[in-house]
Design a protein around this motif. Structure first.
Motif, PDB file in Angstrom:
ATOM      1  N   LEU A 201      -9.160  28.120  26.207  1.00  0.00           N
ATOM      2  CA  LEU A 201      -9.701  26.765  26.204  1.00  0.00           C
ATOM      3  C   LEU A 201      -9.413  26.067  27.526  1.00  0.00           C
ATOM      4  O   LEU A 201      -8.296  26.065  28.011  1.00  0.00           O
ATOM      5  CB  LEU A 201      -9.063  25.973  25.062  1.00  0.00           C
ATOM      6  N   ARG A 301      -6.159  18.467  30.736  1.00  0.00           N
ATOM      7  CA  ARG A 301      -4.810  17.931  30.565  1.00  0.00           C
ATOM      8  C   ARG A 301      -4.220  18.345  29.219  1.00  0.00           C
ATOM      9  O   ARG A 301      -3.065  18.774  29.129  1.00  0.00           O
ATOM     10  CB  ARG A 301      -4.944  16.398  30.627  1.00  0.00           C
ATOM     11  N   ALA A 302      -5.015  18.190  28.163  1.00  0.00           N
ATOM     12  CA  ALA A 302      -4.564  18.624  26.834  1.00  0.00           C
ATOM     13  C   ALA A 302      -4.488  20.153  26.753  1.00  0.00           C
ATOM     14  O   ALA A 302      -3.586  20.707  26.124  1.00  0.00           O
ATOM     15  CB  ALA A 302      -5.498  18.090  25.756  1.00  0.00           C
ATOM     16  N   ALA A 303      -5.414  20.824  27.429  1.00  0.00           N
ATOM     17  CA  ALA A 303      -5.506  22.286  27.292  1.00  0.00           C
ATOM     18  C   ALA A 303      -4.294  23.011  27.879  1.00  0.00           C
ATOM     19  O   ALA A 303      -3.893  24.056  27.370  1.00  0.00           O
ATOM     20  CB  ALA A 303      -6.790  22.792  27.964  1.00  0.00           C
ATOM     21  N   LEU A 305      -1.210  21.563  28.541  1.00  0.00           N
ATOM     22  CA  LEU A 305       0.065  20.883  28.300  1.00  0.00           C
ATOM     23  C   LEU A 305       1.161  21.847  27.846  1.00  0.00           C
ATOM     24  O   LEU A 305       2.308  21.780  28.309  1.00  0.00           O
ATOM     25  CB  LEU A 305      -0.125  19.771  27.255  1.00  0.00           C
ATOM     26  N   ASN A 306       0.819  22.754  26.930  1.00  0.00           N
ATOM     27  CA  ASN A 306       1.842  23.674  26.406  1.00  0.00           C
ATOM     28  C   ASN A 306       2.431  24.538  27.504  1.00  0.00           C
ATOM     29  O   ASN A 306       3.648  24.754  27.555  1.00  0.00           O
ATOM     30  CB  ASN A 306       1.254  24.541  25.287  1.00  0.00           C
ATOM     31  N   LEU A 307       1.585  25.012  28.406  1.00  0.00           N
ATOM     32  CA  LEU A 307       2.089  25.870  29.487  1.00  0.00           C
ATOM     33  C   LEU A 307       2.922  25.037  30.463  1.00  0.00           C
ATOM     34  O   LEU A 307       3.933  25.501  30.987  1.00  0.00           O
ATOM     35  CB  LEU A 307       0.922  26.559  30.197  1.00  0.00           C
ATOM     36  N   ARG A 309       4.734  22.488  29.726  1.00  0.00           N
ATOM     37  CA  ARG A 309       6.019  22.160  29.110  1.00  0.00           C
ATOM     38  C   ARG A 309       6.917  23.378  28.978  1.00  0.00           C
ATOM     39  O   ARG A 309       8.124  23.290  29.077  1.00  0.00           O
ATOM     40  CB  ARG A 309       5.791  21.565  27.709  1.00  0.00           C
ATOM     41  N   ASN A 310       6.291  24.526  28.734  1.00  0.00           N
ATOM     42  CA  ASN A 310       7.092  25.695  28.350  1.00  0.00           C
ATOM     43  C   ASN A 310       7.201  26.732  29.455  1.00  0.00           C
ATOM     44  O   ASN A 310       8.110  27.544  29.443  1.00  0.00           O
ATOM     45  CB  ASN A 310       6.448  26.339  27.108  1.00  0.00           C
ATOM     46  N   ARG A 311       6.252  26.755  30.384  1.00  0.00           N
ATOM     47  CA  ARG A 311       6.206  27.826  31.386  1.00  0.00           C
ATOM     48  C   ARG A 311       5.903  27.261  32.768  1.00  0.00           C
ATOM     49  O   ARG A 311       5.191  27.876  33.557  1.00  0.00           O
ATOM     50  CB  ARG A 311       5.113  28.844  30.985  1.00  0.00           C
TER      51      ARG A 311
END
Lengths: 432, 432
Positions: A201, A301-303, A305-307, A309-311
């Motif tokens: 995404l 920005r939403a797509a 975000l997880n990376l 924050r985490n990577r």
């Protein structure tokens, strides 16, 4: 079909599927021919992110043994490496997904398999089909030049005769631009017509699964497999077709070679009896490119975000840019971009209803030197309008490299537009 | 915080997170309390599709040992079983996905983990959060009644004090209706604000990741983790708030108990000094429910095509219905539905700008007997409008079961709306 007279690399998916169906060709022989071509060309072109020849042959033999599963039985299809495959890694050209193994096929891949397709391997892509790392793929017509981005490997592999069909994606110009640069037929269908589940995404409003083939009929074959429209639409006579030439609000990025091809196409169709008119889009359309960027970057920005924050350490600066909203796009900007897009979609369907097709450039010009993605300005507004786009790779520039023109029309006119594209292909291709 | 005086099941996520942060509570103790409550209630309520207590405790001990990862450090969160988890199966309540293991967390889950959340298990859902099989979950307040659909397990687990937070999804009324039936706080944020990657696709235009909590502040905490809005918006004084009471175009489905709660809410807020007005939406909005169905079923056609082609035998009749387009929706119907939605989104943002919040029913009435999903008519139009919706579970019906009202506002007003919701919660909750 006189298959012996032409190498596999010159045959279309429709011709290959017919030969398999008729028993004139077996899937393993075809797979071997594709693998041979790939082995020969891969050191130069670098179209493939993953390929396991032994496994491809094993699957080809399996398909050879069983009754036809469907219209793509035994036909090799390459998959852009941002689309999940159960039996191959999906790396997204990102260090964050090295040898990543999704648990299942993306629905678009499963649908191809259900139709008998031989999924042959994964093709190079811009990182996450978005930004970050460029693909390493070279242009099949001149290895010093780019095959474009992001669907670089899929466009190059099809144009180079390595596979008859390949899936790509488009969010800005990721399908049509490489198609123009490499000289491949391509369809970016109407937004929402093919499931985007299992595809990386970037932007919900824009991401679209698309495909490459060796002829308009190849594009239509895949459209039928995805259940787009009920029936193929027979090609109408070119004489009498109402064709609009649209320079697009981004005409200023076109180069002389593309302008010349565009003029030649209009003249040739006019001489064949088509009614040619110039189409200037209303002023509001000139704001669509800016709206595209607001939507792309805001949804991105939403797509990512997880990376972020985490990577964070392995996330390319381009994606940190999106997540941090370094352009400072506000929610008001985003709402305005959504609403402008919606209004232009409605307006464009009305405008396009007056024509059988609208013709517009697929890229600024021939493929540039290097491995950059190229400029997507001429493609973005059509992606944002959600309309179907067919690339016709029928022209050549001053350097002898391909130039493509886009045929577009209202939302959901995909099959009708493919009918018109077949008519134009038949009329103009022999001259090229 | 006087934690000893109240059972864990009565504490909000914010209170629990603060206690962990202050060193007054360790993640393992909290996890054990949740697991104990689940063990006690699960035989009756059946909220969980997957739970591995030993693994939950192992992860809780890991979190206890390390410095705080973020604002959710050690806080248990349940995940609706249509959302991918790397360490747990994702079954979608479908025989097609028995013990399915996706290769990675959905980005929304990864973002929660990056904030320190303890992902505790998977909760029951309607098949694919869409149709087909109902969840088996019972209502925490009366086990003869439904907890609603599709986010049945998440709503019930939070309302029942089994976990403080849970993710759900909403495509029609899948978050707000169960929230109303079970008595949980819930936020369906503005469409597109949270990545939907790794979440089963039904409708691109509608599917939205959402969440449940034990207070409005809990909802705001998760909104902050997902980067929605920059800052919490402090609750304004209730006196002077401009509140619109909107019966919605689907008012005819409401039952007397909901009508009474709606009236009581308006009166109570008026007595506290809020400016109360009645809002009748323009006529075009009465066509949104029909448009919702056209979009849902048409996009669902693309979403389930792969399963129809490849796994027909196990695909529920409801999804065959979508793929075969048994309602006969045309592309013209779909375009009209898209365009009506876009026009109403623009109009609604303008209407909503005149108010601090719009109050409307979350469900027709109390939870019905059985395990059916209940009627989503009152939720669908807000989902289609892409606007944020907060469920306030502050009322009770004639049978003593919860009734929720939805607070809504313009697109992207999520955090501001949560501020208003906190003000209303603080003013009205003690009276309930």
């Amino acid at each position: 079909m006189n298959r012996q007279a032409r190498p596999f690399a010159a045959l279309s998916a429709v011709e290959l599927a017919q030969a398999i169906h008729a028993g004139d060709l077996d899937p393993e022989t075809l797979a071997r021919a594709c693998l041979d071509r790939i082995a020969e060309r891969e050191p130069l072109l670098k179209a493939w992110a993953y390929l396991d020849p032994a496994e491809v042959l094993r699957r080809a033999r399996e398909l050879a043994k069983r009754p036809s599963l469907g219209p793509l039985h035994g036909v090799p299809v390459a998959i852009k490496d941002v689309i999940d495959t159960a039996d191959m890694p999906t790396d997204h050209n990102s260090p964050l997904y090295n040898d990543h193994r999704p648990g299942a096929d993306a629905p678009c891949v499963e649908t191809l398999r259900a139709a008998g397709a031989l999924i042959i391997g994964k093709t190079e892509t811009t990182e996450f089909a978005a930004a970050g790392r460029n693909p390493c793929t070279r242009n099949p017509h001149d290895a010093t030049r780019t095959s474009g981005g992001s669907s670089a490997g899929s466009a190059a592999a099809v144009a180079d005769g390595q596979v008859p069909l390949a899936l790509g994606t488009q969010t800005g110009g990721s399908t049509m631009r490489p198609a123009s640069f490499c000289g491949a037929y391509a369809l970016k269908p109407t937004w929402g017509t093919v499931s985007r589940e299992g595809v990386k995404l970037y932007s919900l409003s824009l991401d679209t699964v698309s495909w490459y083939g060796r002829s308009v009929a190849d594009l239509d074959l895949v459209a039928a497999v995805f259940g787009i429209g009920a029936e193929p639409v027979p090609p109408p006579p070119v004489a009498g077709l109402r064709i609009a030439l649209c320079r697009s609000p981004e005409w200023q990025v076109t180069e002389p070679s593309m302008r010349a091809a565009f003029d030649r196409a209009g003249r040739a169709l006019g001489e064949l009896g088509a009614g040619i008119s110039m189409l200037d889009l209303p002023d509001a359309f000139s704001r669509l490119s800016a709206a595209h960027k607001v939507i792309l970057f805001s949804e991105g920005r939403a797509a990512f975000l997880n990376l972020y924050r985490n990577r964070y350490d392995l996330l390319h600066e381009d994606f940190r840019h999106r997540v941090e909203n370094r352009d400072g796009f506000s929610n008001e900007d985003l709402v305005a971009a959504y609403d402008l897009s919606a209004q232009c979609r409605m307006a464009f369907d009305g405008i396009a209803a007056d024509y059988d097709a609208i013709l517009t450039p697929s890229a600024p010009g021939e493929a540039p030197v290097g491995t950059g993605p190229g400029n997507p300005a001429l493609n973005q507004i059509w992606t944002l309008l959600h309309v179907p786009c067919v690339n016709l790779p029928l022209w050549r520039g001053e350097s002898g490299l391909p130039l493509g023109l886009t045929l577009t029309g209202p939302r959901f006119a995909d099959r009708r537009l493919l009918g018109v594209a077949r008519a134009i292909e038949a009329a103009l291709a022999p001259e090229m």
